[in-house]
Every structure is written in C-alpha cells, then in structure tokens.
Design a protein around this motif. Structure first.
Motif, short mmCIF file in Angstrom:
data_model
loop_
_atom_site.label_atom_id
_atom_site.label_comp_id
_atom_site.label_asym_id
_atom_site.label_seq_id
_atom_site.Cartn_x
_atom_site.Cartn_y
_atom_site.Cartn_z
N LEU A 270 3.22 13.34 -5.20
CA LEU A 270 2.77 13.24 -4.11
C LEU A 270 2.09 14.52 -3.41
O LEU A 270 2.95 15.28 -2.98
N LYS A 271 0.89 14.65 -3.18
CA LYS A 271 0.52 15.99 -2.79
C LYS A 271 0.51 16.41 -1.21
O LYS A 271 0.58 17.47 -0.91
N LEU A 272 0.38 15.24 -0.52
CA LEU A 272 -0.06 15.29 0.87
C LEU A 272 1.10 14.32 1.60
O LEU A 272 1.10 13.14 1.22
N LEU A 273 1.68 14.94 2.54
CA LEU A 273 2.75 13.96 3.36
C LEU A 273 2.11 14.12 4.83
O LEU A 273 2.04 15.06 5.47
N ILE A 274 2.34 12.82 5.61
CA ILE A 274 1.84 12.72 6.79
C ILE A 274 2.91 12.23 7.82
O ILE A 274 3.53 11.19 7.35
N LEU B 133 -15.82 7.85 4.01
CA LEU B 133 -14.65 7.48 4.95
C LEU B 133 -13.38 7.25 3.97
O LEU B 133 -13.29 6.61 3.05
N MET B 134 -12.29 8.09 4.44
CA MET B 134 -11.02 7.84 3.55
C MET B 134 -10.01 7.55 4.33
O MET B 134 -10.02 7.53 5.65
N GLU B 135 -9.00 6.67 3.97
CA GLU B 135 -7.78 6.23 4.62
C GLU B 135 -6.61 7.21 4.18
O GLU B 135 -6.54 7.84 2.97
N LEU B 136 -5.96 7.64 5.14
CA LEU B 136 -4.78 8.59 5.24
C LEU B 136 -3.83 7.79 5.67
O LEU B 136 -3.22 8.10 7.02
N PRO B 137 -3.02 7.21 4.90
CA PRO B 137 -1.70 6.53 5.13
C PRO B 137 -0.69 7.32 5.78
O PRO B 137 -0.24 8.70 5.27
N LEU B 138 0.09 6.64 6.65
CA LEU B 138 1.34 7.62 6.97
C LEU B 138 2.44 7.18 6.09
O LEU B 138 2.32 6.30 5.40
N THR B 139 3.00 8.21 5.72
CA THR B 139 3.93 8.41 4.46
C THR B 139 5.25 7.83 4.44
O THR B 139 6.02 8.02 5.47
N THR B 140 5.44 6.84 3.85
CA THR B 140 6.66 6.17 3.43
C THR B 140 7.16 6.11 2.15
O THR B 140 6.13 5.74 1.13
N VAL B 141 8.33 6.45 1.83
CA VAL B 141 8.68 6.35 0.47
C VAL B 141 9.93 5.37 0.26
O VAL B 141 10.65 5.28 1.42
N PHE B 142 10.19 5.16 -0.97
CA PHE B 142 11.58 4.17 -1.09
C PHE B 142 12.58 5.05 -2.03
O PHE B 142 12.02 5.89 -3.19
N SER B 143 13.73 4.97 -1.58
CA SER B 143 14.86 5.76 -2.45
C SER B 143 15.75 4.53 -2.89
O SER B 143 15.62 3.53 -2.35
N GLY B 144 16.55 5.04 -3.72
CA GLY B 144 17.72 4.01 -4.22
C GLY B 144 17.30 3.60 -5.48
O GLY B 144 16.50 4.08 -6.53
N LEU B 145 18.11 2.98 -6.27
CA LEU B 145 18.34 2.56 -7.68
C LEU B 145 17.03 1.78 -8.14
O LEU B 145 16.47 1.84 -9.28
N ILE C 170 0.81 -1.18 0.20
CA ILE C 170 0.12 0.07 0.08
C ILE C 170 0.96 1.06 0.06
O ILE C 170 1.75 1.48 0.89
N GLY C 171 0.68 2.00 -0.91
CA GLY C 171 1.37 3.30 -0.96
C GLY C 171 0.94 4.37 -0.14
O GLY C 171 0.02 4.20 0.59
N PRO C 172 1.56 5.74 -0.29
CA PRO C 172 1.17 6.54 0.74
C PRO C 172 0.01 7.60 0.33
O PRO C 172 -0.29 8.49 0.71
N GLN C 173 -0.55 7.52 -0.89
CA GLN C 173 -1.65 8.23 -1.37
C GLN C 173 -2.93 8.03 -0.43
O GLN C 173 -3.48 6.82 -0.36
N PRO C 174 -3.56 9.13 -0.17
CA PRO C 174 -5.08 8.97 0.35
C PRO C 174 -5.92 8.07 -0.48
O PRO C 174 -5.98 8.39 -1.64
N PHE C 175 -6.80 7.38 0.14
CA PHE C 175 -7.69 6.57 -1.05
C PHE C 175 -9.08 6.46 -0.08
O PHE C 175 -8.90 6.54 1.15
N TRP C 176 -10.23 6.12 -0.90
CA TRP C 176 -11.28 5.98 -0.32
C TRP C 176 -11.71 4.62 0.32
O TRP C 176 -11.49 3.46 -0.21
N LEU C 177 -11.98 4.55 1.48
CA LEU C 177 -12.52 3.16 2.14
C LEU C 177 -13.90 3.05 1.81
O LEU C 177 -14.30 1.82 1.59
N ASP C 178 -14.68 3.97 1.80
CA ASP C 178 -15.98 3.92 1.45
C ASP C 178 -16.51 5.51 1.02
O ASP C 178 -16.69 6.35 1.72
#
Length: 338
Positions: free
Chosen positions: A276-280, A209-221, A196-204
């Motif tokens: 990504l527009k929103l960081l948590i 009701l929306m999901e606001l995930p805590l932001t995690t990103v990957f760096s590296g090659l 699951i990525g960091p973008q907010p998405f709809w639960l319903d």
C-alpha cells in the motif's frame, strides 16, 4: 432507503484502483475532521455546541509543520462561521501550509428542512435536493470566508449515500474521502464499507473523481481471510473482542483515537508490506482540547496524543515514508488535466 445507501457504498468496490506513479514511493496524509464540540452520546442538536478546540488548531499546525506535513482540515458549517477558525484557516491556505475540504454535519448545516434524528445525521440519507443544498451552502460559506473553492469532501459520520457521487461531480470535487474502510454503519442506517479496502479508487474516472478511503488494516493470523471474517467486527462486540485478544484478527484504523502507537506502527508495517503506497490518517479536532471526546479527557491524555504523533511520524519516516498534501496527490493521480 437503507438498501439504496448500501448499494451506493457497495458500488465503490466496482471501480478500478487509482494507479499511482512508479516513483510515488510511500506517502502519508494527515486529515482532521474539524468540527464543533458536542455530546457524542447525546441527541443531535442544531445549537448548544461550542468551538473551544478552534483555539488549539494552531498548536497542532505548528507541530506537524516541523515534519513538513501539510494537513487537510475538513471543516463543517460551525467552523467556517467561527471568526477565529476562519482567520486561522485563511492564514494556512494563503501560506500553502494546509488544505481545506468540506465536512458536512447536516444537523447544524442549513437549510434546515429535515427532522433531527440519527437517520438524518447521515447526509446521504437525505433527499438529493436537500443533501445538495446543504453542501452548496457550505461551499459558498467557505468561498466567502477563505476566497477558495474546496475540491475534497468528507461526509460527517462517513455518511455518503446513493446521490452523493453525482452531487460531488456536479460541484467540481476531485476527491471524496468519506469511506472508512473495513467499517460498517448499517446497523445505524448508515453505509457499509466492511468489504472496502484502503486503496484509492475511481468513483468516476472520466469526470476526475476519486475515492480516498481512510486507512484501516487487519493484523493477526487470519488477516488474509479478513474479508470473510470482518463482518463479525461490526455485528458482535463479543466476537470482535475475542478475535482481537486472541491475536487471530485485529482491525486497526490509522487514528490516535482509541488506537495505541504500537498498534498504529504495526498497521503501518503491514500496510507497507502489502504494497500500500498511501496511508490516510484522521482524527476529530475536539481531541485537541481536554474533555470533548472520549479519547482526550485529561491533560495527560493530551500529552499522550502528541506523543502518539511523534512516535508514529518518526516510524513513518524510518520506513521511508514522506508526507503528501492534496495538491500533490491530485497531480500524482493525473487529475490536474481534468
């Protein structure tokens, strides 16, 4: 039961992303898991904890207000039952300088019907009636002390399960923020958010009701291939260490706990480059005092904690990002009419 928990977390991927307005820009929200101090390495206990860090909340509040930040305090039962904490929270809510949400630690939150063990520390593993009863008890305590009804929820230990969404919809929540994107707790009988990525998405969407995930990103090659490789981070410490040290793939959650300011700034840049527009951001309130989390063990660590925030917030502002609060987010997502 484990399969049901996994199905519930997997289902988060299947709803569409929240479409934020075109003029939304780049925004960030700071959240605090506001909770008692306890031994992170010890067994779960119903009592014996402290609330020393409650007295440190005002300092952090004063600090972020200088940046026009209105943080979100996710509070658990121990916190709302603490008179000093309730006074502080009522003040910031009445002044509209912060938001308050629900944070369920089932082992200290009545009613007490379950055995205390790691499996039951994830509220989503409890029977639906008990999970709901604990959430309702906490809601009612918050209403009684703060004269407001919370509409945003984060399960302690990120422990949502197969019944959590229905419970939250039933009790009028608009936002869940229990998903820690890119992390997997299934080895502890918890949920799996690895894909699951960091973008907010709809639960319903129909029920607002929306999901606001805590932001995690990957760096590296190999960050573009992270969905394929990321399970290694949760299954093998040796493999994750090798990937990180080699620069091939590094997982960076936006938190001052265990993440350097350099890493956080790198993650911010990657997130914005990926549109990504929103960081948590998040952390645990016991990190506001010395000796209660692995991350702040000395006065020097605490100074570094605040230095982290100065450096990271300055970087956010330099990148054109501005703070957002829960009410503004609800309006931007079009939830006001729900």
């Amino acid at each position: 039961m484990f399969s049901k928990v996994k199905q519930a977390s997997d289902s988060f991927d299947k709803d569409s992303h929240v479409q934020l307005p075109g003029d939304f820009g780049r925004r960030f929200l700071i959240s605090i898991d506001t909770e008692e101090e306890f031994d992170w390495d010890g067994p779960f206990k119903r009592s014996g904890h402290t609330n020393v860090s409650v007295g440190k909340l005002q300092r952090f509040q004063d600090f972020v207000e200088k940046y026009a930040v209105k943080p979100t305090y996710f509070i658990d039962y121990s916190i709302i039952e603490d008179d000093e904490a309730a006074t502080f929270l009522k003040s910031v809510v009445s002044q509209d300088t912060a938001s308050v949400g629900v944070h369920l630690h089932p082992w200290i939150n009545p009613p007490f019907e379950e055995e205390i063990n790691p499996y039951n520390s994830y509220a989503g593993n409890l029977p639906k009636g008990l999970e709901e009863a604990k959430i309702v008890t906490l809601i009612e305590a918050i209403e009684a002390k703060l004269a407001m009804r919370p509409i945003i929820y984060r399960a302690g230990r990120y422990g949502v399960g197969p019944n959590s969404i229905d419970i939250l919809k039933k009790h009028g929540f608009m936002i869940d923020s229990s998903v820690r994107s890119r992390f997997d707790y299934s080895d502890q009988s918890g949920p799996n958010f690895a894909h699951i990525g960091p973008q907010p998405f709809w639960l319903d969407r129909s029920r607002g009701l929306m999901e606001l995930p805590l932001t995690t990103v990957f760096s590296g090659l190999f960050r573009k291939q992270a969905d394929l490789i990321s399970p290694l981070f949760n299954r093998s410490k040796a493999a994750s260490g090798l990937l990180s040290k080699s620069g091939m793939l590094e997982r960076i959650p936006l938190t001052p706990e265990g993440v350097s300011a350099r890493e956080a700034k790198e993650a911010i840049d990657i997130a914005f480059d990926d549109q990504l527009k929103l960081l948590i951001f998040s952390f645990h309130s016991p990190s506001l005092s010395v000796g209660h989390t692995p991350y702040v063990q000395s006065s020097a660590d605490l100074d570094q904690f605040y230095d982290w925030w100065r450096e990271v917030i300055d970087h956010l502002l330099e990148r054109g990002a501005s703070p957002i609060n829960v009410d503004e987010l609800i309006a931007a997502a079009g939830l006001n009419g729900k």
